[in-house]
Design a protein around this motif. Sequence first.
Motif, PDB file in Angstrom:
ATOM      1  N   ARG A 109      -9.309 -74.065  -7.100  1.00 41.97           N
ATOM      2  CA  ARG A 109      -9.047 -73.016  -6.118  1.00 41.97           C
ATOM      3  C   ARG A 109      -7.958 -72.062  -6.599  1.00 41.97           C
ATOM      4  O   ARG A 109      -8.086 -70.837  -6.467  1.00 41.97           O
ATOM      5  CB  ARG A 109      -8.646 -73.642  -4.778  1.00 41.97           C
ATOM      6  N   SER A 113      -8.516 -68.060  -7.474  1.00 42.97           N
ATOM      7  CA  SER A 113      -7.745 -67.025  -6.788  1.00 42.97           C
ATOM      8  C   SER A 113      -7.069 -66.099  -7.801  1.00 42.97           C
ATOM      9  O   SER A 113      -7.093 -64.864  -7.650  1.00 42.97           O
ATOM     10  CB  SER A 113      -6.701 -67.679  -5.885  1.00 42.97           C
ATOM     11  N   SER A 158     -14.334 -76.820  -6.392  1.00 41.98           N
ATOM     12  CA  SER A 158     -13.210 -76.102  -5.794  1.00 41.98           C
ATOM     13  C   SER A 158     -13.152 -74.662  -6.287  1.00 41.98           C
ATOM     14  O   SER A 158     -12.949 -73.724  -5.495  1.00 41.98           O
ATOM     15  CB  SER A 158     -11.901 -76.833  -6.125  1.00 41.98           C
ATOM     16  N   SER A 160     -15.659 -72.887  -7.504  1.00 45.91           N
ATOM     17  CA  SER A 160     -16.829 -72.181  -6.982  1.00 45.91           C
ATOM     18  C   SER A 160     -16.659 -71.790  -5.517  1.00 45.91           C
ATOM     19  O   SER A 160     -16.990 -70.667  -5.116  1.00 45.91           O
ATOM     20  CB  SER A 160     -18.076 -73.056  -7.146  1.00 45.91           C
ATOM     21  N   ASN A 161     -16.161 -72.702  -4.720  1.00 43.91           N
ATOM     22  CA  ASN A 161     -15.999 -72.421  -3.293  1.00 43.91           C
ATOM     23  C   ASN A 161     -15.038 -71.265  -3.048  1.00 43.91           C
ATOM     24  O   ASN A 161     -15.255 -70.429  -2.154  1.00 43.91           O
ATOM     25  CB  ASN A 161     -15.516 -73.667  -2.555  1.00 43.91           C
ATOM     26  N   GLU A 162     -13.974 -71.203  -3.855  1.00 44.85           N
ATOM     27  CA  GLU A 162     -13.007 -70.117  -3.673  1.00 44.85           C
ATOM     28  C   GLU A 162     -13.580 -68.777  -4.145  1.00 44.85           C
ATOM     29  O   GLU A 162     -13.352 -67.734  -3.513  1.00 44.85           O
ATOM     30  CB  GLU A 162     -11.712 -70.434  -4.417  1.00 44.85           C
ATOM     31  N   ARG A 164     -16.728 -68.006  -4.043  1.00 44.90           N
ATOM     32  CA  ARG A 164     -17.688 -67.644  -2.982  1.00 44.90           C
ATOM     33  C   ARG A 164     -16.963 -67.079  -1.772  1.00 44.90           C
ATOM     34  O   ARG A 164     -17.395 -66.077  -1.187  1.00 44.90           O
ATOM     35  CB  ARG A 164     -18.496 -68.886  -2.601  1.00 44.90           C
ATOM     36  N   ARG A 165     -15.857 -67.684  -1.405  1.00 43.91           N
ATOM     37  CA  ARG A 165     -15.106 -67.212  -0.240  1.00 43.91           C
ATOM     38  C   ARG A 165     -14.547 -65.815  -0.463  1.00 43.91           C
ATOM     39  O   ARG A 165     -14.558 -64.979   0.448  1.00 43.91           O
ATOM     40  CB  ARG A 165     -13.960 -68.185   0.061  1.00 43.91           C
ATOM     41  N   ARG A 166     -14.090 -65.553  -1.671  1.00 44.59           N
ATOM     42  CA  ARG A 166     -13.406 -64.287  -1.947  1.00 44.59           C
ATOM     43  C   ARG A 166     -14.357 -63.156  -2.339  1.00 44.59           C
ATOM     44  O   ARG A 166     -14.019 -61.984  -2.149  1.00 44.59           O
ATOM     45  CB  ARG A 166     -12.370 -64.480  -3.061  1.00 44.59           C
ATOM     46  N   THR A 167     -15.521 -63.478  -2.910  1.00 42.02           N
ATOM     47  CA  THR A 167     -16.389 -62.414  -3.427  1.00 42.02           C
ATOM     48  C   THR A 167     -17.765 -62.365  -2.777  1.00 42.02           C
ATOM     49  O   THR A 167     -18.460 -61.360  -2.888  1.00 42.02           O
ATOM     50  CB  THR A 167     -16.604 -62.566  -4.944  1.00 42.02           C
ATOM     51  N   GLY A 168     -18.180 -63.451  -2.156  1.00 42.80           N
ATOM     52  CA  GLY A 168     -19.517 -63.501  -1.593  1.00 42.80           C
ATOM     53  C   GLY A 168     -20.571 -63.988  -2.573  1.00 42.80           C
ATOM     54  O   GLY A 168     -21.742 -64.132  -2.194  1.00 42.80           O
ATOM     55  N   ARG A 170     -21.559 -66.964  -5.730  1.00 44.48           N
ATOM     56  CA  ARG A 170     -21.222 -68.150  -6.504  1.00 44.48           C
ATOM     57  C   ARG A 170     -21.026 -67.731  -7.959  1.00 44.48           C
ATOM     58  O   ARG A 170     -21.710 -66.828  -8.451  1.00 44.48           O
ATOM     59  CB  ARG A 170     -22.341 -69.184  -6.429  1.00 44.48           C
TER      60      ARG A 170
END
Length: 246
Positions: A109, A113, A158, A160-162, A164-168, A170
Amino acid sequence: MARDHKPSRRRARVLAATSVAALTLGGTALAELPAQAAARPKGHDVSSHQKNVNWSRAKSKGARFVYVKATESTTYKNPYFTQQYKGARRAGIIRGAYHFALPNKTSGRTQASYFVRNGGGWTRDGWTLPPALDIEYNPYGAACYGLSKSKMVSWITSFSNEIRRRTGRRPVIYTNLHWWKTCTGNSPAFAANHALWLARFDESAGALPAGWNYWTFWQYDNSGRLPGDQNLFNGSTTQLKRFARG
């Protein structure tokens, strides 16, 4: 200490290619394009090792896409990133950014970031490839960074999830089969929703990591007509643009 990662990265890839060669036919760098290159868009990947790239020349030599190194761990930013990333776009080349992972330094994560804040974003403009995670043999120490297979899978998840959260999107996962088997236990956990960027210097892409039925990008050599490593996209130019748009 800021440093150009390219020479060590290449050394790691040579090690990986040598290991794969022991298990498969071939394994040597190519003197010519592989047969699969005939109808596929050609591209490359660059880092600070290539410095200021002549993008109009790269375009004239056939470059249709490029991945540019943005970051490594949370301590390094490619000092040529702006010239390379924006220069490719001005030349009409679809481009994306990649992050070289050091999973023994900080969490997935945290590195994701840092990557996004320093060039690893994505926009639905048709010219920006999804962010890519470069995860391979450690050029500085233990091959699997001292992580167990399950912890490596968790680290990638971890990251990948971040992203995805930040950019939309994977992230694309760049790796080679031998490392993936050694360090993730050949995990199939990412194949359903992550594009594969396969590293294999040979005449064919060969076997794929578990779960993936096809590669999206294939890095088939570390030198050639284009600056940096040589890559193919597994589709048409229209499909490449569609992939960039998400």
